[in-house]
Scaffold this active site. Structure first.
Site, PDB file in Angstrom:
ATOM      1  N   ARG A 131      27.030  79.110  24.820  1.00  0.00           N
ATOM      2  CA  ARG A 131      25.674  78.580  24.610  1.00  0.00           C
ATOM      3  C   ARG A 131      25.514  77.809  23.308  1.00  0.00           C
ATOM      4  O   ARG A 131      24.416  77.671  22.784  1.00  0.00           O
ATOM      5  CB  ARG A 131      24.631  79.687  24.691  1.00  0.00           C
ATOM      6  N   LYS A 153      23.584  63.141  20.941  1.00  0.00           N
ATOM      7  CA  LYS A 153      23.703  63.055  22.404  1.00  0.00           C
ATOM      8  C   LYS A 153      25.149  63.320  22.780  1.00  0.00           C
ATOM      9  O   LYS A 153      26.057  62.619  22.321  1.00  0.00           O
ATOM     10  CB  LYS A 153      23.311  61.660  22.899  1.00  0.00           C
ATOM     11  N   GLU A 195      27.145  46.830  18.716  1.00  0.00           N
ATOM     12  CA  GLU A 195      26.106  47.829  18.410  1.00  0.00           C
ATOM     13  C   GLU A 195      25.496  47.555  17.029  1.00  0.00           C
ATOM     14  O   GLU A 195      24.325  47.840  16.790  1.00  0.00           O
ATOM     15  CB  GLU A 195      26.677  49.254  18.462  1.00  0.00           C
ATOM     16  N   LYS A 237      20.549  54.159  12.271  1.00  0.00           N
ATOM     17  CA  LYS A 237      20.543  55.043  13.451  1.00  0.00           C
ATOM     18  C   LYS A 237      20.050  56.443  13.088  1.00  0.00           C
ATOM     19  O   LYS A 237      19.249  57.035  13.810  1.00  0.00           O
ATOM     20  CB  LYS A 237      21.924  55.094  14.099  1.00  0.00           C
ATOM     21  N   ASN A 256      17.958  50.931  23.086  1.00  0.00           N
ATOM     22  CA  ASN A 256      18.444  50.518  24.392  1.00  0.00           C
ATOM     23  C   ASN A 256      18.470  48.986  24.542  1.00  0.00           C
ATOM     24  O   ASN A 256      18.854  48.468  25.585  1.00  0.00           O
ATOM     25  CB  ASN A 256      17.530  51.136  25.458  1.00  0.00           C
ATOM     26  N   HIS A 259      21.012  47.093  26.604  1.00  0.00           N
ATOM     27  CA  HIS A 259      21.735  48.072  27.418  1.00  0.00           C
ATOM     28  C   HIS A 259      21.285  48.099  28.873  1.00  0.00           C
ATOM     29  O   HIS A 259      21.956  48.688  29.705  1.00  0.00           O
ATOM     30  CB  HIS A 259      21.599  49.473  26.809  1.00  0.00           C
ATOM     31  N   HIS A 263      24.391  47.810  30.888  1.00  0.00           N
ATOM     32  CA  HIS A 263      24.908  48.906  31.723  1.00  0.00           C
ATOM     33  C   HIS A 263      25.162  48.435  33.148  1.00  0.00           C
ATOM     34  O   HIS A 263      26.140  48.832  33.782  1.00  0.00           O
ATOM     35  CB  HIS A 263      23.896  50.066  31.764  1.00  0.00           C
ATOM     36  N   HIS A 275      32.285  48.603  26.702  1.00  0.00           N
ATOM     37  CA  HIS A 275      30.840  48.843  26.643  1.00  0.00           C
ATOM     38  C   HIS A 275      30.170  47.818  25.716  1.00  0.00           C
ATOM     39  O   HIS A 275      29.169  47.191  26.081  1.00  0.00           O
ATOM     40  CB  HIS A 275      30.598  50.273  26.157  1.00  0.00           C
TER      41      HIS A 275
HETATM   42  N1  LIG Z   1      26.493  59.706  22.447  1.00  0.00           N
HETATM   43  C1  LIG Z   1      26.040  58.493  22.218  1.00  0.00           C
HETATM   44  O1  LIG Z   1      24.937  58.317  21.684  1.00  0.00           O
HETATM   45  C2  LIG Z   1      26.887  57.329  22.575  1.00  0.00           C
HETATM   46  C3  LIG Z   1      26.595  56.068  22.042  1.00  0.00           C
HETATM   47  C4  LIG Z   1      27.461  55.017  22.333  1.00  0.00           C
HETATM   48  C5  LIG Z   1      28.573  55.221  23.152  1.00  0.00           C
HETATM   49  N2  LIG Z   1      28.821  56.476  23.661  1.00  0.00           N
HETATM   50  C6  LIG Z   1      29.981  56.729  24.522  1.00  0.00           C
HETATM   51  O2  LIG Z   1      31.157  56.396  23.811  1.00  0.00           O
HETATM   52  C7  LIG Z   1      32.181  56.052  24.753  1.00  0.00           C
HETATM   53  C8  LIG Z   1      32.891  54.814  24.274  1.00  0.00           C
HETATM   54  O3  LIG Z   1      33.447  55.088  23.019  1.00  0.00           O
HETATM   55  P1  LIG Z   1      34.522  54.105  22.357  1.00  0.00           P
HETATM   56  O4  LIG Z   1      34.081  52.723  22.504  1.00  0.00           O
HETATM   57  O5  LIG Z   1      34.768  54.668  21.013  1.00  0.00           O
HETATM   58  O6  LIG Z   1      35.791  54.268  23.317  1.00  0.00           O
HETATM   59  P2  LIG Z   1      37.034  55.289  23.346  1.00  0.00           P
HETATM   60  O7  LIG Z   1      36.681  56.602  22.831  1.00  0.00           O
HETATM   61  O8  LIG Z   1      37.567  55.212  24.742  1.00  0.00           O
HETATM   62  O9  LIG Z   1      38.087  54.598  22.364  1.00  0.00           O
HETATM   63  C9  LIG Z   1      38.599  53.323  22.669  1.00  0.00           C
HETATM   64  C10 LIG Z   1      40.136  53.312  22.557  1.00  0.00           C
HETATM   65  O10 LIG Z   1      40.520  53.316  21.189  1.00  0.00           O
HETATM   66  C11 LIG Z   1      41.471  54.340  20.934  1.00  0.00           C
HETATM   67  N3  LIG Z   1      41.272  54.705  19.522  1.00  0.00           N
HETATM   68  C12 LIG Z   1      40.262  55.412  19.003  1.00  0.00           C
HETATM   69  N4  LIG Z   1      40.329  55.414  17.664  1.00  0.00           N
HETATM   70  C13 LIG Z   1      41.414  54.700  17.319  1.00  0.00           C
HETATM   71  C14 LIG Z   1      42.007  54.324  16.077  1.00  0.00           C
HETATM   72  N5  LIG Z   1      41.422  54.634  14.912  1.00  0.00           N
HETATM   73  N6  LIG Z   1      43.140  53.600  16.105  1.00  0.00           N
HETATM   74  C15 LIG Z   1      43.689  53.219  17.307  1.00  0.00           C
HETATM   75  N7  LIG Z   1      43.168  53.512  18.497  1.00  0.00           N
HETATM   76  C16 LIG Z   1      42.037  54.247  18.512  1.00  0.00           C
HETATM   77  C17 LIG Z   1      41.153  55.395  21.965  1.00  0.00           C
HETATM   78  O11 LIG Z   1      42.269  56.210  22.219  1.00  0.00           O
HETATM   79  C18 LIG Z   1      40.793  54.543  23.172  1.00  0.00           C
HETATM   80  O12 LIG Z   1      41.968  54.131  23.827  1.00  0.00           O
HETATM   81  C19 LIG Z   1      31.499  55.877  26.086  1.00  0.00           C
HETATM   82  O13 LIG Z   1      31.803  56.979  26.902  1.00  0.00           O
HETATM   83  C20 LIG Z   1      30.015  55.861  25.746  1.00  0.00           C
HETATM   84  O14 LIG Z   1      29.219  56.393  26.778  1.00  0.00           O
HETATM   85  C21 LIG Z   1      27.995  57.510  23.380  1.00  0.00           C
HETATM   86 ZN   LIG Z   2      25.810  51.219  23.389  1.00  0.00          ZN
END
Ligand SMILES: NC(=O)c1ccc[n+]([C@@H]2O[C@H](COP(=O)([O-])OP(=O)(O)OC[C@H]3O[C@@H](n4cnc5c(N)ncnc54)[C@H](O)[C@@H]3O)[C@@H](O)[C@H]2O)c1
Ligand SMILES: [Zn+2]
Length: 376
Positions: A131, A153, A195, A237, A256, A259, A263, A275
């Site tokens: 939990r 989130k 972003e 943020k 958003n 987005h 999306h 993304h």
């Molecule tokens: N919670 C939120 O508010 C929120 C906001 C924005 C995005 N997200 C989520 O985040 C995700 C996308 O995240 P992302 O864009 O970071 O993608 P990701 O986590 O898939 O990372 C992208 C790639 O980079 C690699 N990588 C990460 N750090 C590295 C580094 N320092 N050096 C080399 N390679 C590295 C990872 O292994 C991956 O292959 C989505 O699922 C999205 O929904 C969440």
């Molecule tokens: Zn985003």
């Protein structure tokens, strides 16, 4: 160089009496012991570091060694495949089993080391294990450093639906090391910049102008520019999140921007684009939509398009998805209300407005403006 780091900034935000510290420190991943000692509640026992197969080999050993240093924290590493497909209930269950096998109790913590996939998933596991246990985010992509790790989130995907299963669970600490972006692939770095443009376009004409003035340094990842970019975004943020933690006042919803169409494009292109790339296209479409509705002048639309160009973000699609598919996806948007899509539009740079009465023909035209043959 274990133990050596340069502090860029630190801030705290508070939600319901709980504090999240967000520290931006160059070299901090190798000096995590000083942070852990102050951030952790007393008596932390067996804990788990969740990472992926790309980030783990680059940084996990340093973090584990640092944690075993002055903080004396035993960390066992769970390494998963990298990529969005890992953000699943199946992977969450594998982590739960790992936590059970390693007897991680309520006095344990989860440390997430990776991009948004890792921080969303590990945060979700932390929110639900027994939990809710504390967690620490060490985001390693620009997307995760300026967006995903700030705001509590957490989520996993179910087939065909992104982020529909989740919880609000703020980390005790977000430790951001800008230096680890050096190993991030170019395409991921640039996608993350979208972003930053979003935060600027919605909340800060000053940050917008800063991007314009520093575009070359940002693209070349000059350390001072990267550190400043992260710091300014985190401040924006975290401020929004603190004022509207559960998306009740409408302010958080402004994040958003870009987005809604973004999306839809992401989904209709089968997640083949990053993304951030989809968000860039979505922002351009939203700006053109704002113009069509006589909210935004042409020069502001052009300014946004020019900044995207300077930051080498996409401004058009060679093979745009079918409008009918996009339209269907728009209506499934999580943020729609009573069947109406709520659009974040602009009246100017730094002047957002929300509309739920946007004619679908204007949306179609804005979307169609993204096909490369009609892109400017
Ligand atoms: N919670 C939120 O508010 C929120 C906001 C924005 C995005 N997200 C989520 O985040 C995700 C996308 O995240 P992302 O864009 O970071 O993608 P990701 O986590 O898939 O990372 C992208 C790639 O980079 C690699 N990588 C990460 N750090 C590295 C580094 N320092 N050096 C080399 N390679 C590295 C990872 O292994 C991956 O292959 C989505 O699922 C999205 O929904 C969440
Ligand atoms: Zn985003």
């Amino acid at each position: 160089l274990p133990g050596r780091f340069v502090r860029v900034s630190e801030l705290q935000y508070n939600i319901e009496g709980r504090t999240t510290s967000v520290a931006v420190e160059r070299g901090s991943l190798c000096a995590i012991q000083s942070r852990l000692t102050t951030a952790l509640p007393g008596g932390v026992s067996q804990s788990v570091l969740v990472t992926d197969k790309v980030v783990g080999p680059l940084y996990a050993a340093a973090v584990v060694a640092a944690a075993r240093g002055t903080a004396n924290l035993p960390l066992t590493v769970f390494e998963m495949e990298s990529g969005e497909a890992s953000k699943s209930l199946g992977m969450a269950e594998r982590i739960y089993r790992f936590l059970a096998d390693h007897r991680v109790g309520r006095d344990g913590i989860i440390l997430a080391l990776g991009g948004g996939v890792v921080t969303d998933l590990a945060g979700f596991v932390a929110a639900t294990w027994m939990r809710g246990i504390p967690w620490i985010a060490c985001p390693t992509t620009l997307e995760a450093q300026i967006d995903a790790s700030i705001g509590g989130k957490t989520a996993v995907n179910i087939p065909g639906a992104k982020n529909l299963v989740g919880a609000f669970h703020h980390p005790a600490l977000v430790l951001i090391d800008p230096d680890c972006l050096k190993t991030l692939p170019e395409r991921d770095y640039r996608a993350g910049l979208a972003e930053s443009v979003k935060h600027a376009a919605v909340f800060s004409p000053d940050l917008f102008a800063w991007h314009e003035q520093n575009a070359a340094a940002i693209l070349q990842r000059e350390p001072a520019a990267v550190a400043e970019l992260i710091e300014r975004n985190v401040r924006i943020k975290a401020g929004v999140v603190q004022r509207d933690p559960y998306e009740c006042t409408g302010e958080r919803m402004l994040l958003n921007f870009g987005h809604t169409i973004g999306h839809a494009i992401e989904e209709c292109c089968g997640f083949s684009l990053r993304h951030g790339e989809c968000v860039a296209l979505g922002m351009l479409a939203a700006a053109r939509l704002s113009h069509a509705l006589k909210l935004l002048d042409t020069s502001s639309v052009n300014r946004l398009a020019r900044l995207m160009e300077m930051l080498e973000l996409p401004r058009g699609l060679d093979q745009p998805p079918e409008w009918s598919a996009v339209q269907e996806s728009l209506h499934r948007d999580k943020k729609s209300c009573g069947g109406r899509v709520r659009w974040v539009l602009l009246r100017g740079i730094g002047q957002p407005t929300v509309r739920d009465d946007v004619p679908i023909d204007s949306v179609r035209e804005a979307f169609q403006s993204l096909s490369v043959s009609s892109a400017t």
